[in-house]
Design an enzyme around this catalytic site. Structure first.
Site, PDB file in Angstrom:
ATOM      1  N   ASP A  60       0.782  -1.066   0.131  1.00 31.59           N
ATOM      2  CA  ASP A  60       0.102   0.033  -0.058  1.00 31.59           C
ATOM      3  C   ASP A  60       1.209   1.206   0.002  1.00 31.59           C
ATOM      4  O   ASP A  60       1.617   1.490   1.058  1.00 31.59           O
ATOM      5  CB  ASP A  60      -0.811  -0.029   1.200  1.00 31.59           C
ATOM      6  CG  ASP A  60      -2.066   1.027   1.153  1.00 31.59           C
ATOM      7  OD1 ASP A  60      -1.852   1.981   0.453  1.00 31.59           O
ATOM      8  OD2 ASP A  60      -2.926   0.865   1.675  1.00 31.59           O
ATOM      9  N   ASP A  66       0.520  -3.501   7.092  1.00 30.19           N
ATOM     10  CA  ASP A  66      -0.003  -4.236   8.071  1.00 30.19           C
ATOM     11  C   ASP A  66       0.324  -5.471   8.076  1.00 30.19           C
ATOM     12  O   ASP A  66      -0.439  -6.585   7.544  1.00 30.19           O
ATOM     13  CB  ASP A  66      -1.683  -3.930   7.917  1.00 30.19           C
ATOM     14  CG  ASP A  66      -1.790  -2.515   7.716  1.00 30.19           C
ATOM     15  OD1 ASP A  66      -1.452  -1.696   8.386  1.00 30.19           O
ATOM     16  OD2 ASP A  66      -2.831  -2.425   7.026  1.00 30.19           O
ATOM     17  N   ASP A 116       0.973  -8.760   3.961  1.00 31.30           N
ATOM     18  CA  ASP A 116       0.664  -7.315   4.194  1.00 31.30           C
ATOM     19  C   ASP A 116      -0.873  -7.119   4.080  1.00 31.30           C
ATOM     20  O   ASP A 116      -1.423  -7.492   2.958  1.00 31.30           O
ATOM     21  CB  ASP A 116       1.224  -6.468   3.249  1.00 31.30           C
ATOM     22  CG  ASP A 116       0.704  -5.042   3.412  1.00 31.30           C
ATOM     23  OD1 ASP A 116       0.025  -4.679   4.509  1.00 31.30           O
ATOM     24  OD2 ASP A 116       0.882  -4.163   2.379  1.00 31.30           O
ATOM     25  N   ASP A 118      -4.288  -6.008   3.540  1.00 33.90           N
ATOM     26  CA  ASP A 118      -5.029  -5.112   2.911  1.00 33.90           C
ATOM     27  C   ASP A 118      -6.611  -5.124   2.898  1.00 33.90           C
ATOM     28  O   ASP A 118      -7.173  -6.160   3.169  1.00 33.90           O
ATOM     29  CB  ASP A 118      -4.610  -4.860   1.471  1.00 33.90           C
ATOM     30  CG  ASP A 118      -5.050  -3.546   0.830  1.00 33.90           C
ATOM     31  OD1 ASP A 118      -4.469  -2.551   1.096  1.00 33.90           O
ATOM     32  OD2 ASP A 118      -5.796  -3.547   0.023  1.00 33.90           O
ATOM     33  N   ASP A 123      -1.830  -9.386   0.725  1.00 35.70           N
ATOM     34  CA  ASP A 123      -0.464  -9.528  -0.348  1.00 35.70           C
ATOM     35  C   ASP A 123       0.424 -10.322   0.414  1.00 35.70           C
ATOM     36  O   ASP A 123       1.029  -9.881   1.503  1.00 35.70           O
ATOM     37  CB  ASP A 123      -0.241  -8.336  -0.695  1.00 35.70           C
ATOM     38  CG  ASP A 123      -1.147  -7.703  -1.701  1.00 35.70           C
ATOM     39  OD1 ASP A 123      -1.805  -8.245  -2.420  1.00 35.70           O
ATOM     40  OD2 ASP A 123      -1.155  -6.299  -1.474  1.00 35.70           O
ATOM     41  N   SER A 395       2.521 -41.923 -26.270  1.00 33.91           N
ATOM     42  CA  SER A 395       1.609 -41.293 -27.283  1.00 33.91           C
ATOM     43  C   SER A 395       1.121 -42.309 -28.305  1.00 33.91           C
ATOM     44  O   SER A 395       0.532 -43.131 -28.019  1.00 33.91           O
ATOM     45  CB  SER A 395       2.194 -40.009 -28.025  1.00 33.91           C
ATOM     46  OG  SER A 395       1.481 -39.109 -28.490  1.00 33.91           O
ATOM     47  N   ASP A 680       0.551 -36.576 -21.709  1.00 30.90           N
ATOM     48  CA  ASP A 680       1.301 -37.247 -22.709  1.00 30.90           C
ATOM     49  C   ASP A 680       2.628 -36.965 -22.300  1.00 30.90           C
ATOM     50  O   ASP A 680       3.128 -35.835 -22.309  1.00 30.90           O
ATOM     51  CB  ASP A 680       0.882 -36.568 -24.164  1.00 30.90           C
ATOM     52  CG  ASP A 680       1.563 -37.189 -25.133  1.00 30.90           C
ATOM     53  OD1 ASP A 680       2.914 -37.642 -25.110  1.00 30.90           O
ATOM     54  OD2 ASP A 680       1.058 -37.382 -26.340  1.00 30.90           O
TER      55      ASP A 680
END
Length: 849
Positions: A60, A66, A116, A118, A123, A395, A680
């Site tokens: 922020d 925070d 943090d 928000d 985040d 395959s 595959d």
């Protein structure tokens, strides 16, 4: 390989977490459960105190961070712990303590993640991945983790490890995976004592156990309806986790949204909480109990705790299964007689002198299917098919093998009949695959799978399309049906390849090879296998929890040949030679922090501390779009609930020494995942070399048939790199510029210095001397013969493009014939390789004597 692991295990170690190991001999069972051991390891109490952080810059721009810290130690607790949030501070201080009881048999990796908080999103700023296994008991350890040296961002954490008074834990391990005792809690709700409040609306009981295999269970308890009770429930959980049964009572009521609106909405109210202390229950006995939920409410339960036995349903071993070893004993006799005939010997070689020959077919859709028929026909005409021990496909090559193994004696018969049948299928119209009748059939099949509780994906639909392309009708066969084709060793042993990937990680960055045989499906990397009949059933902690019918082979064909499981990044990599490089600038940054070795004893299995700086939400958006494999085959992970053994990095199948490789993050490796994502194998190496170069199969000669559209030697170069990383003997692939520009029909690669390296004969898909010769030494004469041989395999107008599933008869015959001819025309090289392999085997036998 396993011997090296075993020797390292029994040698003296100066480990901080000393283990008392018990050897227990056990006879080999019919399931092939062997090469594991029982160990006893002490418990330790780990205290983690998150102290403080400094100079933290949040996301922020208008305020300070925070911050809070999350702690995850999944080998000790299923719960994610977190500190309190310290608002608006660059230097948050917590001084919060968290306690764990850890078991020293497994790899205990603590993840500390700084967030943090928000208003809109939490985040993730950075993560510390810390191996607690190197700590000294009884000695506090304070660490200052440098999150960003340039900005002087730091996190202080204090650790303390002490011995635990609990009795040592017992595990069953193969040196890579470790299994704990599994506890099943069975029970039934008998009665619910209601309060007046609970009578006002409908209620439900929610049951859960942290870390259990089963998710939360919800049982309704409507007023005056005792029939809601009596439904049994069961939870399977790691006995060592000490989880309690958590009981919640909820009530749902309907209320008006507000006075101005007539609309109704449902609200859920928590009426009560309770727990059942499972660890205090007597094992094996039914217990009637009343669980108080608060405010005059209670729940009457009958519960019973059962501890599982050590007879696992997952085979933990790096050796071959008993059935494959029995096959090899029988096949040696057949190969010995075939070699006598083919090499014109007076006497058949001894069984311990018989070389192991493996044939590997690459991917390439219908082109590979068709070409593999031609290559096998050439081997049969040279009497070399009976000299072959393994047939391995990837395959499109697997489509050829599955068709052949429907006949239990196919290699004992002239292949022309099978080729004629394949010709009719390949040349038939595929338009019917999209008819309304077929689409209805697809819907019914997928709906039936979903009703069985299977994980249904686009790959399953693709498997149904393949079923139609190859058979034009429903194919009821299963892979385990092929056991009849090898029980007498009358045919070579088939191995089918796939790789396990992550939905948002490139196959070049992470791919685990998975092998499918008539008897087993599994990962040699982990030494974990299940019976083929049990594939796609649900397992937990090595035990079979929910048995489901074995999937039909068309669904496996969809996995083995899942050409549409590519991400956009894969497509760019294959078509343009490079992936979406701009994603590299957005991805997570992983740094190895090696400044703490002085805190640890010298332990070669200790993982260095890693700092992970996330790429952020923009990365997730791009990864989800460009790297996601929405069409990968998602199946139940039969390794779920097993842990990585503390010494797993000693096994050469892991490349944990690569700082950013997933192998160095055991909390994120496959045993910790709910699902396998099988695709595959061509998205890693477009030929199944990794399944036959494993030391356990002791292969002497590899006949490699490459049906790739381009890059005829890429599979060899990638295999050489793969073997170098895992220290597996493999010859050097040295080619001239002329070879790269104009490949020849056959190449032999031999490491004369290391007889343990297999002899590799590589056959690129080329039309060289076939243009002039209809058979070795026999020139084409008529115009029709010359026209038949004069064609280009690779080109924009070629009928053999990978996504073309229909060939004309003429084109099918040409492709079969050129591949058959290329084998016949290189008879001398094939016999030379066999003679060299025989001499190596005899030399090895002489050295043993």
């Amino acid at each position: 390989m396993f011997r090296a692991v075993l020797l390292s295990w029994v040698s003296p170690r100066t480990l901080p977490l000393l283990a008392t190991v018990l050897f227990q001999k056990r006879e080999r069972k019919e399931t092939g459960l062997y090469h594991w051991r029982r160990e006893k390891h002490p418990y330790y109490n780990l205290t983690v105190k998150v102290l403080r952080a400094r100079n933290i810059k949040g996301t922020d721009l208008l305020s300070k961070a925070d911050c809070y810290v999350e702690l995850q130690l999944p080998t000790a607790s299923p719960t994610t712990y977190r500190t309190q949030v310290v608002d608006n501070s660059s230097d948050p201080e917590w001084n919060e303590t968290f306690k764990y009881r850890i078991e020293s048999a497994v790899k205990n990796i603590l993840e500390l993640t700084l967030f943090d908080e928000d208003v809109l999103i939490n985040d993730e700023l950075t993560s510390i991945v810390f191996d607690v296994g190197g700590m000294k008991p009884g000695k506090p350890l304070k660490r200052t983790f440098k999150l960003n040296p340039e900005a002087q961002e730091e996190l202080d954490v204090e650790f303390y490890l002490e011995k635990c008074s609990d009795a040592p834990a017992e595990v069953l391990t193969n040196g890579v995976l470790a299994a704990h005792p599994c506890l099943s809690l069975q029970g039934v709700i008998n009665k619910h004592e209601k309060s007046k409040q609970s009578e006002k609306g409908s209620c439900q009981v929610k049951l859960s156990m942290p870390g259990a295999y089963e998710k939360q269970l919800c049982i309704p308890c409507r007023p005056d309806n005792d029939q809601d009770f009596g439904t049994p429930f069961v939870f399977h959980v790691d006995k060592e986790m000490r989880s309690d049964l958590e009981v919640e009572l909820e009530q749902t009521i309907t209320v008006l949204q507000d006075e101005m609106s007539p609309d109704l909405e449902k609200q859920t109210i928590l009426l009560g909480l309770g727990t059942v202390p499972v660890k205090s229950l007597p094992v094996g006995q039914k217990v009637d109990m009343t669980v108080p939920l608060g405010e005059g409410q209670s729940l009457d339960l009958t519960v019973k705790a059962e501890e599982s036995t050590w007879d696992l349903d997952v085979r933990l071993s790096f050796d071959l299964c008993k059935e494959e070893r029995d096959f090899l004993d029988k096949r040696k006799k057949i190969v010995s007689q075939a070699l006598k005939k083919t090499l014109n010997f007076r006497e058949a070689p001894g069984e311990d002198e018989v070389p192991v020959v493996a044939v590997v077919g690459s991917g390439g859709g219908t082109r590979a299917l068709t070409s593999f028929y031609g290559s096998l026909s050439g081997l049969q005409q040279l009497s070399l098919l009976d000299c072959t021990t393994y047939l391995c496909g990837i395959s499109g090559s697997t489509w050829c093998l599955t068709a052949l193994y429907q006949d239990t004696d196919w290699s004992c018969k002239d292949l022309q009949g099978a080729i004629s049948k394949a010709r009719d299928n390949v040349s038939s119209s595929k338009a019917g695959a999209f008819s309304s009748e077929q689409l209805k059939y697809y819907f019914q099949e997928l709906n039936s799978m979903e009703n069985e509780g299977r994980k249904v994906s686009f790959t399953d639909l693709w498997g149904l399309f393949i079923e139609y392309f190859l058979n034009q009708k429903k194919d009821l066969s299963k892979l385990s049906d092929q056991q009849e084709a090898v029980e007498g060793a009358q045919n070579p042993y088939p191995i089918y390849a796939a790789i396990n990937v992550r939905p948002n990680i490139s196959g070049d960055d992470f791919a685990e090879w998975c092998e499918f045989t008539p008897y087993e499906v599994g990962f040699r990397k982990y030494g974990a296998f299940v019976r083929t009949e049990d594939f796609d059933s649900e397992f937990f902690m090595g035990r079979l929890i929910q048995k489901r019918p074995e999937p039909r082979i068309c669904y496996l064909q969809g996995i083995w040949g899942s050409a549409f499981a590519a991400s956009l990044d894969d497509v760019c990599l294959k078509m343009a030679g490079s992936g979406l490089s701009f994603l590299d600038s957005l991805k997570d940054v992983i740094k190895v922090i090696d400044d703490c070795r002085r805190f640890h004893l010298r332990d070669p299995t200790w993982l260095k501390t890693r700092l992970v700086i996330p790429g952020g939400p923009l990365l997730q958006i791009f990864q989800d779009f460009f790297k996601s494999r929405v069409t990968s085959g998602e199946t139940f992970n039969f390794m779920k609930g097993l842990y990585l053994h503390k010494d797993y990095v000693n096994n050469k199948n892991f490349v944990a020494w690569k700082g950013t490789h997933l192998d160095a993050f055991p909390n994120q490796l496959t045993p910790m995942e709910d699902s396998l994502y099988l695709v595959d194998g061509g998205f890693s190496i477009n030929s199944p070399f990794p399944l036959v170069v494993q030391p356990e199969r002791d292969v002497d000669v590899i006949l490699s048939f490459n049906y790739s559209w381009e890059a005829p030697f890429e599979v060899l170069q990638l295999t050489q790199k793969y073997c170098e990383e895992l220290e597996i003997p493999f010859p050097q692939i040295i080619l001239s510029e002329e070879d790269e520009k104009k490949p020849k029909e056959c190449y032999m690669f031999v490491d004369h210095e290391n007889p343990k390296a297999p002899i590799v004969l590589h056959f690129p898909l080329v039309n060289d001397t076939f243009r002039k010769y209809k058979a070795p030494g026999v020139e084409r004469e008529s115009e029709d013969e010359k026209s038949f041989g004069d064609f280009v395999i690779v080109g924009k107008d070629s009928p053999y493009r990978t996504l073309n599933f229909t060939f004309e008869h003429y084109d099918f015959d040409r492709l079969v014939e050129v591949n058959c001819y290329n084998v016949l025309n290189n008879k001398d090289s094939l016999l030379k390789a066999l003679n060299l392999a025989l001499s190596r085997r005899k030399l090895k036998k002489g050295n043993r004597q």
